[in-house]
Design a protein around this motif. Sequence first.
Motif, PDB file in Angstrom:
ATOM      1  N   ILE A  82       0.840  -1.207   0.000  1.00  0.00           N
ATOM      2  CA  ILE A  82       0.000   0.000   0.000  1.00  0.00           C
ATOM      3  C   ILE A  82       0.871   1.251   0.000  1.00  0.00           C
ATOM      4  CG2 ILE A  82      -1.556   1.385   1.455  1.00  0.00           C
ATOM      5  CD1 ILE A  82      -2.858  -1.351   2.257  1.00  0.00           C
ATOM      6  N   ILE A  83       1.892   1.270   0.837  1.00  0.00           N
ATOM      7  CA  ILE A  83       2.764   2.439   0.932  1.00  0.00           C
ATOM      8  C   ILE A  83       3.519   2.668  -0.374  1.00  0.00           C
ATOM      9  CG2 ILE A  83       4.796   3.376   2.112  1.00  0.00           C
ATOM     10  CD1 ILE A  83       3.644   1.893   4.645  1.00  0.00           C
ATOM     11  N   ILE A  84       3.981   1.595  -0.981  1.00  0.00           N
ATOM     12  CA  ILE A  84       4.671   1.713  -2.275  1.00  0.00           C
ATOM     13  C   ILE A  84       3.721   2.289  -3.320  1.00  0.00           C
ATOM     14  CG2 ILE A  84       5.662   0.370  -4.178  1.00  0.00           C
ATOM     15  CD1 ILE A  84       6.861  -1.471  -1.929  1.00  0.00           C
ATOM     16  N   LEU A  85       2.495   1.797  -3.356  1.00  0.00           N
ATOM     17  CA  LEU A  85       1.511   2.302  -4.323  1.00  0.00           C
ATOM     18  C   LEU A  85       1.145   3.758  -4.038  1.00  0.00           C
ATOM     19  CD1 LEU A  85      -0.767  -0.838  -4.634  1.00  0.00           C
ATOM     20  CD2 LEU A  85       0.762   0.094  -6.393  1.00  0.00           C
ATOM     21  N   GLU A  86       1.028   4.126  -2.761  1.00  0.00           N
ATOM     22  CA  GLU A  86       0.756   5.524  -2.417  1.00  0.00           C
ATOM     23  C   GLU A  86       1.880   6.425  -2.908  1.00  0.00           C
ATOM     24  OE1 GLU A  86      -1.891   5.024   1.696  1.00  0.00           O
ATOM     25  OE2 GLU A  86       0.287   5.288   1.845  1.00  0.00           O
ATOM     26  N   ASP A  87       3.100   5.970  -2.735  1.00  0.00           N
ATOM     27  CA  ASP A  87       4.261   6.739  -3.177  1.00  0.00           C
ATOM     28  C   ASP A  87       4.273   6.891  -4.699  1.00  0.00           C
ATOM     29  OD1 ASP A  87       6.774   8.084  -2.503  1.00  0.00           O
ATOM     30  OD2 ASP A  87       7.711   6.410  -3.566  1.00  0.00           O
ATOM     31  N   GLN A  88       3.959   5.808  -5.405  1.00  0.00           N
ATOM     32  CA  GLN A  88       3.917   5.865  -6.873  1.00  0.00           C
ATOM     33  C   GLN A  88       2.809   6.799  -7.343  1.00  0.00           C
ATOM     34  OE1 GLN A  88       3.528   1.700  -7.842  1.00  0.00           O
ATOM     35  NE2 GLN A  88       5.737   1.383  -7.886  1.00  0.00           N
ATOM     36  N   LEU A  89       1.666   6.759  -6.683  1.00  0.00           N
ATOM     37  CA  LEU A  89       0.564   7.648  -7.036  1.00  0.00           C
ATOM     38  C   LEU A  89       0.952   9.109  -6.825  1.00  0.00           C
ATOM     39  CD1 LEU A  89      -2.359   8.242  -7.861  1.00  0.00           C
ATOM     40  CD2 LEU A  89      -3.002   7.849  -5.457  1.00  0.00           C
ATOM     41  N   GLU A  90       1.575   9.390  -5.692  1.00  0.00           N
ATOM     42  CA  GLU A  90       2.012  10.766  -5.414  1.00  0.00           C
ATOM     43  C   GLU A  90       2.984  11.266  -6.479  1.00  0.00           C
ATOM     44  OE1 GLU A  90       4.650  12.917  -2.011  1.00  0.00           O
ATOM     45  OE2 GLU A  90       3.141  11.483  -1.320  1.00  0.00           O
ATOM     46  N   GLU A  91       3.916  10.421  -6.880  1.00  0.00           N
ATOM     47  CA  GLU A  91       4.883  10.801  -7.912  1.00  0.00           C
ATOM     48  C   GLU A  91       4.188  11.031  -9.254  1.00  0.00           C
ATOM     49  OE1 GLU A  91       8.624  11.595  -9.764  1.00  0.00           O
ATOM     50  OE2 GLU A  91       7.830  11.776  -7.734  1.00  0.00           O
ATOM     51  N   ALA A  92       3.240  10.173  -9.612  1.00  0.00           N
ATOM     52  CA  ALA A  92       2.502  10.343 -10.869  1.00  0.00           C
ATOM     53  C   ALA A  92       1.699  11.636 -10.854  1.00  0.00           C
ATOM     54  CB  ALA A  92       1.583   9.140 -11.103  1.00  0.00           C
ATOM     55  N   GLN A  93       1.092  11.961  -9.727  1.00  0.00           N
ATOM     56  CA  GLN A  93       0.333  13.209  -9.623  1.00  0.00           C
ATOM     57  C   GLN A  93       1.246  14.424  -9.744  1.00  0.00           C
ATOM     58  OE1 GLN A  93      -1.632  12.316  -5.891  1.00  0.00           O
ATOM     59  NE2 GLN A  93      -3.552  11.830  -6.942  1.00  0.00           N
ATOM     60  N   ARG A  94       2.442  14.336  -9.174  1.00  0.00           N
ATOM     61  CA  ARG A  94       3.402  15.437  -9.281  1.00  0.00           C
ATOM     62  C   ARG A  94       3.806  15.642 -10.738  1.00  0.00           C
ATOM     63  NH1 ARG A  94       8.342  16.172 -10.276  1.00  0.00           N
ATOM     64  NH2 ARG A  94       8.898  13.981 -10.292  1.00  0.00           N
ATOM     65  N   ILE A  95       4.086  14.558 -11.449  1.00  0.00           N
ATOM     66  CA  ILE A  95       4.476  14.649 -12.863  1.00  0.00           C
ATOM     67  C   ILE A  95       3.323  15.206 -13.698  1.00  0.00           C
ATOM     68  CG2 ILE A  95       5.055  13.260 -14.898  1.00  0.00           C
ATOM     69  CD1 ILE A  95       6.673  11.436 -12.929  1.00  0.00           C
ATOM     70  N   ASN A  96       2.104  14.734 -13.451  1.00  0.00           N
ATOM     71  CA  ASN A  96       0.942  15.247 -14.181  1.00  0.00           C
ATOM     72  C   ASN A  96       0.757  16.741 -13.957  1.00  0.00           C
ATOM     73  OD1 ASN A  96       0.234  12.853 -15.419  1.00  0.00           O
ATOM     74  ND2 ASN A  96      -1.212  12.258 -13.820  1.00  0.00           N
ATOM     75  N   ALA A  97       0.963  17.194 -12.734  1.00  0.00           N
ATOM     76  CA  ALA A  97       0.824  18.624 -12.441  1.00  0.00           C
ATOM     77  C   ALA A  97       1.871  19.425 -13.210  1.00  0.00           C
ATOM     78  CB  ALA A  97       0.953  18.866 -10.937  1.00  0.00           C
ATOM     79  N   GLU A  98       3.085  18.890 -13.325  1.00  0.00           N
ATOM     80  CA  GLU A  98       4.129  19.564 -14.103  1.00  0.00           C
ATOM     81  C   GLU A  98       3.732  19.652 -15.573  1.00  0.00           C
ATOM     82  OE1 GLU A  98       7.945  17.725 -13.543  1.00  0.00           O
ATOM     83  OE2 GLU A  98       7.896  18.078 -11.375  1.00  0.00           O
ATOM     84  N   TYR A  99       3.195  18.563 -16.110  1.00  0.00           N
ATOM     85  CA  TYR A  99       2.760  18.569 -17.512  1.00  0.00           C
ATOM     86  C   TYR A  99       1.640  19.580 -17.724  1.00  0.00           C
ATOM     87  CZ  TYR A  99       5.457  14.364 -18.655  1.00  0.00           C
ATOM     88  OH  TYR A  99       6.460  13.465 -18.870  1.00  0.00           O
ATOM     89  N   ARG A 100       0.696  19.643 -16.777  1.00  0.00           N
ATOM     90  CA  ARG A 100      -0.405  20.598 -16.901  1.00  0.00           C
ATOM     91  C   ARG A 100       0.109  22.034 -16.894  1.00  0.00           C
ATOM     92  NH1 ARG A 100      -2.803  18.286 -12.627  1.00  0.00           N
ATOM     93  NH2 ARG A 100      -3.597  16.294 -13.266  1.00  0.00           N
ATOM     94  N   ARG A 101       1.031  22.324 -15.987  1.00  0.00           N
ATOM     95  CA  ARG A 101       1.584  23.686 -15.929  1.00  0.00           C
ATOM     96  C   ARG A 101       2.295  24.027 -17.238  1.00  0.00           C
ATOM     97  NH1 ARG A 101       2.455  22.267 -10.571  1.00  0.00           N
ATOM     98  NH2 ARG A 101       4.559  21.479 -10.968  1.00  0.00           N
ATOM     99  N   ALA A 102       3.031  23.067 -17.790  1.00  0.00           N
ATOM    100  CA  ALA A 102       3.741  23.308 -19.038  1.00  0.00           C
ATOM    101  C   ALA A 102       2.750  23.528 -20.180  1.00  0.00           C
ATOM    102  CB  ALA A 102       4.668  22.140 -19.353  1.00  0.00           C
ATOM    103  N   ALA A 103       1.658  22.750 -20.203  1.00  0.00           N
ATOM    104  CA  ALA A 103       0.654  22.870 -21.268  1.00  0.00           C
ATOM    105  C   ALA A 103      -0.082  24.212 -21.169  1.00  0.00           C
ATOM    106  CB  ALA A 103      -0.331  21.723 -21.197  1.00  0.00           C
ATOM    107  N   GLU A 104      -0.346  24.648 -19.944  1.00  0.00           N
ATOM    108  CA  GLU A 104      -1.071  25.911 -19.745  1.00  0.00           C
ATOM    109  C   GLU A 104      -0.209  27.120 -20.155  1.00  0.00           C
ATOM    110  OE1 GLU A 104      -2.190  25.769 -15.650  1.00  0.00           O
ATOM    111  OE2 GLU A 104      -3.778  24.315 -16.030  1.00  0.00           O
ATOM    112  N   SER A 105       1.086  26.986 -20.015  1.00  0.00           N
ATOM    113  CA  SER A 105       1.951  28.107 -20.389  1.00  0.00           C
ATOM    114  C   SER A 105       2.132  28.179 -21.896  1.00  0.00           C
ATOM    115  CB  SER A 105       3.302  28.019 -19.671  1.00  0.00           C
ATOM    116  OG  SER A 105       4.012  26.884 -20.110  1.00  0.00           O
ATOM    117  N   GLY A 106       1.703  27.136 -22.593  1.00  0.00           N
ATOM    118  CA  GLY A 106       1.774  27.137 -24.059  1.00  0.00           C
ATOM    119  C   GLY A 106       3.164  26.818 -24.577  1.00  0.00           C
TER     120      GLY A 106
END
Length: 112
Positions: A82-106
């Motif tokens: 469970i802890i490993i999966l929580e950690d992987q989820l947190e990392e995926a969410q962080r990466i997705n947020a970076e992609y969103r910020r990059a996409a919004e800046s054009g």
Amino acid sequence: MTADDSYDRLDDDDYPAYTMGRAAEMIGATQGFLRALGEARLITPLRSGGGHRRYSRYQLRIAARARELVDQGTPIEAACRIIILEDQLEEAQRINAEYRRAAESGPPSEQA
């Protein structure tokens, strides 16, 4: 190493500052519990020159989360997963947020 270097390590979450006994005491667990987490490869303590296990604050947070799950009745192997999966989820969410910020800046503007 200077005295200033030693003080800098106090703020380092990854610095293995705690002995097994102190680490177990801090999270309210047994030394055997910490060994079990190591055997499950959830955390891998560093070894001192004399071969003693040393834990970082980051590892203690993970161990405390495992203890919380085990105290709720989750088997230790499942708690580790469970802890490993929580950690992987947190990392995926962080990466997705970076992609969103990059996409919004054009796209980068073209320079002439």
